[in-house]
Scaffold this motif. Structure first.
Motif, PDB file in Angstrom:
ATOM      1  N   ALA A 143     -32.151 -94.041 -41.616  1.00 24.35           N
ATOM      2  CA  ALA A 143     -31.431 -93.143 -40.722  1.00 24.35           C
ATOM      3  C   ALA A 143     -30.070 -93.741 -40.429  1.00 24.35           C
ATOM      4  O   ALA A 143     -29.901 -94.960 -40.461  1.00 24.35           O
ATOM      5  N   ALA A 144     -29.099 -92.882 -40.151  1.00 25.72           N
ATOM      6  CA  ALA A 144     -27.745 -93.378 -39.904  1.00 25.72           C
ATOM      7  C   ALA A 144     -27.715 -94.266 -38.665  1.00 25.72           C
ATOM      8  O   ALA A 144     -27.138 -95.348 -38.673  1.00 25.72           O
ATOM      9  N   THR A 145     -28.318 -93.818 -37.592  1.00 23.00           N
ATOM     10  CA  THR A 145     -28.479 -94.611 -36.377  1.00 23.00           C
ATOM     11  C   THR A 145     -29.795 -94.213 -35.737  1.00 23.00           C
ATOM     12  O   THR A 145     -30.176 -93.036 -35.784  1.00 23.00           O
ATOM     13  N   PRO A 146     -30.513 -95.137 -35.153  1.00 20.61           N
ATOM     14  CA  PRO A 146     -30.246 -96.571 -35.053  1.00 20.61           C
ATOM     15  C   PRO A 146     -30.576 -97.285 -36.364  1.00 20.61           C
ATOM     16  O   PRO A 146     -30.691 -96.618 -37.404  1.00 20.61           O
ATOM     17  N   LEU A 147     -30.733 -98.619 -36.282  1.00 24.54           N
ATOM     18  CA  LEU A 147     -31.102 -99.393 -37.468  1.00 24.54           C
ATOM     19  C   LEU A 147     -32.599 -99.198 -37.718  1.00 24.54           C
ATOM     20  O   LEU A 147     -33.440 -99.979 -37.293  1.00 24.54           O
ATOM     21  N   LEU A 148     -32.926 -98.123 -38.406  1.00 23.00           N
ATOM     22  CA  LEU A 148     -34.306 -97.737 -38.651  1.00 23.00           C
ATOM     23  C   LEU A 148     -34.685 -98.112 -40.073  1.00 23.00           C
ATOM     24  O   LEU A 148     -34.058 -97.659 -41.033  1.00 23.00           O
ATOM     25  N   ALA A 196     -29.057 -91.094 -47.733  1.00 20.98           N
ATOM     26  CA  ALA A 196     -27.983 -90.257 -47.209  1.00 20.98           C
ATOM     27  C   ALA A 196     -27.935 -88.946 -47.971  1.00 20.98           C
ATOM     28  O   ALA A 196     -28.121 -88.914 -49.189  1.00 20.98           O
ATOM     29  N   THR A 197     -27.693 -87.867 -47.239  1.00 16.37           N
ATOM     30  CA  THR A 197     -27.649 -86.539 -47.844  1.00 16.37           C
ATOM     31  C   THR A 197     -26.233 -86.114 -48.226  1.00 16.37           C
ATOM     32  O   THR A 197     -26.057 -85.111 -48.916  1.00 16.37           O
ATOM     33  N   SER A 198     -25.222 -86.853 -47.782  1.00 18.09           N
ATOM     34  CA  SER A 198     -23.834 -86.460 -48.044  1.00 18.09           C
ATOM     35  C   SER A 198     -22.924 -87.674 -47.958  1.00 18.09           C
ATOM     36  O   SER A 198     -23.328 -88.752 -47.507  1.00 18.09           O
ATOM     37  N   LEU A 208     -21.415 -98.360 -39.523  1.00 19.09           N
ATOM     38  CA  LEU A 208     -22.297 -99.164 -38.677  1.00 19.09           C
ATOM     39  C   LEU A 208     -22.489-100.558 -39.275  1.00 19.09           C
ATOM     40  O   LEU A 208     -22.401-101.572 -38.570  1.00 19.09           O
ATOM     41  N   TRP A 209     -22.714-100.622 -40.569  1.00 21.37           N
ATOM     42  CA  TRP A 209     -22.898-101.924 -41.228  1.00 21.37           C
ATOM     43  C   TRP A 209     -21.642-102.784 -41.124  1.00 21.37           C
ATOM     44  O   TRP A 209     -21.726-104.004 -41.031  1.00 21.37           O
TER      45      TRP A 209
END
Length: 256
Positions: A143-148, A196-198, A208-209
């Motif tokens: 997931a984009a956020t959080p660090l999942l 990621a879808t896009s 984030l990284w």
């Protein structure tokens, strides 16, 4: 069974592989493969079931995923007298087993065996190509956020092992969990991968990284894969696995 309902998108894909796509009378939300599934009645999603629509479809078999099947729903199926087949592919090798099982139950063993055999061949090719490579520690974010991320028991970690890599959080529990920024920095993975879808989703995860002092990020050791090809335990997961393996191999060649 002649009237089948599937309760997750990957189960619809397994039903198709087993040769019973023409018997599906209901599917879950986001069931979009193979093309045409989206035209079938939707009987619920990952959070709740539309019992009225499900019962109206008059299924003689319902395919369910153990991880998303609540005890109260299991009790309701029993109360209604609906036959339930619960599947839980946790390893890549479980997928052809599930296809063969459905084929035996539905009397479509020839079609199921052909699909399972084709899967086995692709799996063996990938295993032979990458299993002997130097092991890389990979962080996989879902997931984009959080660090999942996922634990070592998740099927995505089995994909990493197929590619000759190892999950950066091998002993963590449960299957899916949030990790702290400090934990990710301490793990110092050699490659950061995400779904990621896009392009926008890739950029969000990358930003984030970039805030973290992780050497892999500074060296450009990152990559992405479409979620449907890696998060669904169906035959298509080998397409996602091939993409993951190729990105890991590319990162290996860039290492000092």
């Amino acid at each position: 069974p002649q009237r089948v309902v599937t309760l997750t998108p990957h189960l619809a894909e397994l039903a198709h592989a087993a040769g019973i796509a023409d018997r599906l009378v209901g599917v879950s939300a986001f069931s979009d493969y193979p093309p045409g599934m989206e035209r079938l009645p939707t009987v619920g999603d990952a959070f709740s079931l539309d019992w009225e629509r499900l019962v109206a479809s008059r299924p003689d078999m319902v395919l369910a995923w153990k991880s998303s099947l609540a005890e109260r729903d299991r009790a309701e199926f029993e109360k209604l007298g609906l036959k339930l087949l619960v599947l839980e592919p946790r390893r890549l090798g479980d997928i052809p087993k599930a296809i063969r099982l459905i084929g035996r139950i539905a009397n479509t063993e020839r079609a199921a065996e052909a699909a399972a055999h084709a899967y086995d061949l692709q799996y063996d090719l990938l295993r032979k190509q990458y299993a002997a490579q130097p092991v890389m520690r990979v962080y996989f974010q879902i997931a984009a956020t959080p660090l999942l991320t996922v634990s070592d028991d998740h099927i995505i970690s089995d994909v990493l092992r197929l590619c000759g890599a190892q999950n950066a959080f091998p002993g963590a529990q449960p299957l899916v969990m949030i990790v702290s920024e400090e934990a990710l920095v301490a793990a110092q993975p050699e490659l950061l991968l995400g779904i990621a879808t896009s392009r926008e989703a890739e950029a969000e995860m990358t930003s984030l990284w970039q805030t973290l002092p992780v050497a892999a990020m500074q060296q450009g050791m990152t990559g992405f894969v479409p979620p449907d090809l890696i998060s669904r335990p169906s035959p298509r997961i080998l397409q996602g696995a091939r993409q993951v393996c190729e990105q890991i191999e590319k990162a290996r060649k860039r290492q000092p």
